[in-house]
Design a protein around this motif. Structure first.
Motif, PDB file in Angstrom:
ATOM      1  N   LEU A   1       6.093   5.270  31.317  1.00  0.00           N
ATOM      2  CA  LEU A   1       4.698   5.118  31.726  1.00  0.00           C
ATOM      3  C   LEU A   1       4.124   6.427  32.267  1.00  0.00           C
ATOM      4  CD1 LEU A   1       4.736   1.583  33.400  1.00  0.00           C
ATOM      5  CD2 LEU A   1       3.786   2.229  31.185  1.00  0.00           C
ATOM      6  N   ALA A   2       4.906   7.145  33.057  1.00  0.00           N
ATOM      7  CA  ALA A   2       4.434   8.421  33.588  1.00  0.00           C
ATOM      8  C   ALA A   2       4.231   9.441  32.467  1.00  0.00           C
ATOM      9  CB  ALA A   2       5.431   8.955  34.618  1.00  0.00           C
ATOM     10  N   THR A   3       5.127   9.452  31.492  1.00  0.00           N
ATOM     11  CA  THR A   3       4.994  10.371  30.356  1.00  0.00           C
ATOM     12  C   THR A   3       3.772  10.024  29.517  1.00  0.00           C
ATOM     13  OG1 THR A   3       7.395  10.625  30.301  1.00  0.00           O
ATOM     14  CG2 THR A   3       6.189  11.302  28.342  1.00  0.00           C
ATOM     15  N   ALA A   4       3.548   8.740  29.292  1.00  0.00           N
ATOM     16  CA  ALA A   4       2.376   8.314  28.520  1.00  0.00           C
ATOM     17  C   ALA A   4       1.089   8.706  29.237  1.00  0.00           C
ATOM     18  CB  ALA A   4       2.426   6.807  28.280  1.00  0.00           C
ATOM     19  N   ASP A   5       1.054   8.538  30.547  1.00  0.00           N
ATOM     20  CA  ASP A   5      -0.131   8.916  31.323  1.00  0.00           C
ATOM     21  C   ASP A   5      -0.347  10.418  31.270  1.00  0.00           C
ATOM     22  OD1 ASP A   5      -2.309   8.350  33.149  1.00  0.00           O
ATOM     23  OD2 ASP A   5      -1.061   9.309  34.684  1.00  0.00           O
ATOM     24  N   LEU A   6       0.706  11.187  31.367  1.00  0.00           N
ATOM     25  CA  LEU A   6       0.597  12.649  31.304  1.00  0.00           C
ATOM     26  C   LEU A   6       0.101  13.105  29.935  1.00  0.00           C
ATOM     27  CD1 LEU A   6       1.117  15.305  32.800  1.00  0.00           C
ATOM     28  CD2 LEU A   6       3.430  15.261  31.885  1.00  0.00           C
ATOM     29  N   ARG A   7       0.618  12.495  28.872  1.00  0.00           N
ATOM     30  CA  ARG A   7       0.166  12.853  27.523  1.00  0.00           C
ATOM     31  C   ARG A   7      -1.297  12.489  27.315  1.00  0.00           C
ATOM     32  NH1 ARG A   7       3.854  11.168  22.772  1.00  0.00           N
ATOM     33  NH2 ARG A   7       2.453  12.628  21.765  1.00  0.00           N
ATOM     34  N   ALA A   8      -1.712  11.337  27.830  1.00  0.00           N
ATOM     35  CA  ALA A   8      -3.115  10.929  27.703  1.00  0.00           C
ATOM     36  C   ALA A   8      -4.016  11.902  28.454  1.00  0.00           C
ATOM     37  CB  ALA A   8      -3.299   9.512  28.228  1.00  0.00           C
ATOM     38  N   THR A   9      -3.600  12.314  29.634  1.00  0.00           N
ATOM     39  CA  THR A   9      -4.377  13.275  30.418  1.00  0.00           C
ATOM     40  C   THR A   9      -4.454  14.612  29.694  1.00  0.00           C
ATOM     41  OG1 THR A   9      -3.669  12.184  32.449  1.00  0.00           O
ATOM     42  CG2 THR A   9      -4.556  14.407  32.662  1.00  0.00           C
ATOM     43  N   ASP A  10      -3.343  15.065  29.140  1.00  0.00           N
ATOM     44  CA  ASP A  10      -3.341  16.326  28.387  1.00  0.00           C
ATOM     45  C   ASP A  10      -4.237  16.248  27.160  1.00  0.00           C
ATOM     46  OD1 ASP A  10      -1.625  17.489  30.177  1.00  0.00           O
ATOM     47  OD2 ASP A  10       0.167  17.255  28.925  1.00  0.00           O
ATOM     48  N   ARG A  11      -4.201  15.109  26.468  1.00  0.00           N
ATOM     49  CA  ARG A  11      -5.032  14.938  25.279  1.00  0.00           C
ATOM     50  C   ARG A  11      -6.518  14.950  25.645  1.00  0.00           C
ATOM     51  NH1 ARG A  11      -2.851  10.541  23.460  1.00  0.00           N
ATOM     52  NH2 ARG A  11      -4.403   9.136  24.316  1.00  0.00           N
ATOM     53  N   ILE A  12      -6.872  14.287  26.730  1.00  0.00           N
ATOM     54  CA  ILE A  12      -8.266  14.268  27.176  1.00  0.00           C
ATOM     55  C   ILE A  12      -8.726  15.670  27.558  1.00  0.00           C
ATOM     56  CG2 ILE A  12      -9.785  13.472  29.034  1.00  0.00           C
ATOM     57  CD1 ILE A  12      -8.226  10.803  28.923  1.00  0.00           C
ATOM     58  N   GLU A  13      -7.891  16.395  28.260  1.00  0.00           N
ATOM     59  CA  GLU A  13      -8.245  17.768  28.645  1.00  0.00           C
ATOM     60  C   GLU A  13      -8.382  18.668  27.428  1.00  0.00           C
ATOM     61  OE1 GLU A  13      -9.197  19.176  31.512  1.00  0.00           O
ATOM     62  OE2 GLU A  13      -9.197  17.131  32.270  1.00  0.00           O
ATOM     63  N   ALA A  14      -7.509  18.497  26.440  1.00  0.00           N
ATOM     64  CA  ALA A  14      -7.606  19.299  25.210  1.00  0.00           C
ATOM     65  C   ALA A  14      -8.898  18.979  24.467  1.00  0.00           C
ATOM     66  CB  ALA A  14      -6.396  19.042  24.313  1.00  0.00           C
ATOM     67  N   GLN A  15      -9.261  17.710  24.409  1.00  0.00           N
ATOM     68  CA  GLN A  15     -10.515  17.335  23.769  1.00  0.00           C
ATOM     69  C   GLN A  15     -11.713  17.898  24.524  1.00  0.00           C
ATOM     70  OE1 GLN A  15     -10.264  13.075  23.598  1.00  0.00           O
ATOM     71  NE2 GLN A  15      -9.078  13.081  21.697  1.00  0.00           N
ATOM     72  N   ARG A  16     -11.648  17.854  25.850  1.00  0.00           N
ATOM     73  CA  ARG A  16     -12.732  18.394  26.667  1.00  0.00           C
ATOM     74  C   ARG A  16     -12.878  19.901  26.438  1.00  0.00           C
ATOM     75  NH1 ARG A  16     -11.743  16.201  31.748  1.00  0.00           N
ATOM     76  NH2 ARG A  16     -13.073  14.499  31.174  1.00  0.00           N
TER      77      ARG A  16
ATOM     78  N   GLU B   1     -11.997  21.534  23.735  1.00  0.00           N
ATOM     79  CA  GLU B   1     -12.496  21.722  22.368  1.00  0.00           C
ATOM     80  C   GLU B   1     -14.005  21.488  22.307  1.00  0.00           C
ATOM     81  OE1 GLU B   1     -12.458  22.476  18.266  1.00  0.00           O
ATOM     82  OE2 GLU B   1     -11.008  22.915  19.836  1.00  0.00           O
ATOM     83  N   VAL B   2     -14.473  20.430  22.960  1.00  0.00           N
ATOM     84  CA  VAL B   2     -15.910  20.152  22.979  1.00  0.00           C
ATOM     85  C   VAL B   2     -16.655  21.268  23.692  1.00  0.00           C
ATOM     86  CG1 VAL B   2     -17.659  18.597  23.965  1.00  0.00           C
ATOM     87  CG2 VAL B   2     -15.693  17.660  22.746  1.00  0.00           C
ATOM     88  N   GLN B   3     -16.116  21.750  24.791  1.00  0.00           N
ATOM     89  CA  GLN B   3     -16.754  22.851  25.528  1.00  0.00           C
ATOM     90  C   GLN B   3     -16.809  24.111  24.668  1.00  0.00           C
ATOM     91  OE1 GLN B   3     -18.203  22.438  28.492  1.00  0.00           O
ATOM     92  NE2 GLN B   3     -18.986  24.498  28.302  1.00  0.00           N
ATOM     93  N   ARG B   4     -15.740  24.383  23.927  1.00  0.00           N
ATOM     94  CA  ARG B   4     -15.727  25.548  23.046  1.00  0.00           C
ATOM     95  C   ARG B   4     -16.784  25.410  21.950  1.00  0.00           C
ATOM     96  NH1 ARG B   4     -13.929  26.864  18.223  1.00  0.00           N
ATOM     97  NH2 ARG B   4     -12.948  24.848  17.881  1.00  0.00           N
ATOM     98  N   LEU B   5     -16.851  24.221  21.338  1.00  0.00           N
ATOM     99  CA  LEU B   5     -17.846  23.996  20.287  1.00  0.00           C
ATOM    100  C   LEU B   5     -19.271  24.099  20.829  1.00  0.00           C
ATOM    101  CD1 LEU B   5     -16.155  21.051  18.372  1.00  0.00           C
ATOM    102  CD2 LEU B   5     -16.393  23.422  17.599  1.00  0.00           C
ATOM    103  N   LEU B   6     -19.491  23.573  22.023  1.00  0.00           N
ATOM    104  CA  LEU B   6     -20.820  23.686  22.625  1.00  0.00           C
ATOM    105  C   LEU B   6     -21.179  25.135  22.942  1.00  0.00           C
ATOM    106  CD1 LEU B   6     -20.922  20.622  25.035  1.00  0.00           C
ATOM    107  CD2 LEU B   6     -22.279  20.974  22.981  1.00  0.00           C
ATOM    108  N   SER B   7     -20.219  25.899  23.409  1.00  0.00           N
ATOM    109  CA  SER B   7     -20.465  27.313  23.694  1.00  0.00           C
ATOM    110  C   SER B   7     -20.793  28.074  22.412  1.00  0.00           C
ATOM    111  CB  SER B   7     -19.252  27.941  24.376  1.00  0.00           C
ATOM    112  OG  SER B   7     -19.040  27.351  25.622  1.00  0.00           O
ATOM    113  N   GLU B   8     -20.055  27.782  21.340  1.00  0.00           N
ATOM    114  CA  GLU B   8     -20.336  28.427  20.061  1.00  0.00           C
ATOM    115  C   GLU B   8     -21.717  28.046  19.542  1.00  0.00           C
ATOM    116  OE1 GLU B   8     -17.223  27.444  17.367  1.00  0.00           O
ATOM    117  OE2 GLU B   8     -15.724  28.644  18.413  1.00  0.00           O
ATOM    118  N   ALA B   9     -22.073  26.773  19.654  1.00  0.00           N
ATOM    119  CA  ALA B   9     -23.397  26.329  19.201  1.00  0.00           C
ATOM    120  C   ALA B   9     -24.495  26.984  20.033  1.00  0.00           C
ATOM    121  CB  ALA B   9     -23.502  24.812  19.283  1.00  0.00           C
ATOM    122  N   GLN B  10     -24.291  27.087  21.332  1.00  0.00           N
ATOM    123  CA  GLN B  10     -25.282  27.730  22.191  1.00  0.00           C
ATOM    124  C   GLN B  10     -25.424  29.210  21.832  1.00  0.00           C
ATOM    125  OE1 GLN B  10     -27.203  26.277  24.571  1.00  0.00           O
ATOM    126  NE2 GLN B  10     -28.255  28.222  24.787  1.00  0.00           N
TER     127      GLN B  10
END
Length: 99
Positions: free
Chosen positions: A33-48, A50-59
């Motif tokens: 359970l702790a590993t699954a939570d850590l992976r989910a947190t890492d995935r969310i941060e990676a997506q965040r 990526e979105v920030q990078r794409l927004l910066s490029e678009a800006q």
């Protein structure tokens, strides 16, 4: 006379006999359970990120387009046209006519 264990004491003795395996099972579930939570947190941060990078490029692209396309005078002309078109649309939609 031989004294027999009651029905509630026999299962307790049975579970106490297996406490190491139960403890190991609980610890494994906790680790999973702790590993699954850590992976989910890492995935969310990676997506965040990526979105920030794409927004910066678009800006940055938008800033380049605005900088290279519009001069201050042309920008003012566009604003006047858009504002006039918007007012004309409001007058028509509300039933008022410009005189």
């Amino acid at each position: 006379m031989k004294r027999m264990l009651g029905p509630t004491r026999a299962p307790l003795k049975h579970w106490l006999f297996h406490w190491p395996s139960l403890l190991t099972c609980l610890l494994c579930v906790g680790v999973v359970l702790a590993t699954a939570d850590l992976r989910a947190t890492d995935r969310i941060e990676a997506q965040r990120r990526e979105v920030q990078r794409l927004l910066s490029e678009a800006q940055a692209r938008l800033d380049l387009v605005v900088e290279s396309t519009f001069s201050p005078a042309a920008g003012l002309v566009v604003l006047i046209r858009v504002d006039g078109g918007d007012l004309g649309f409001r007058a028509q939609s509300s039933g008022l006519r410009r005189g």
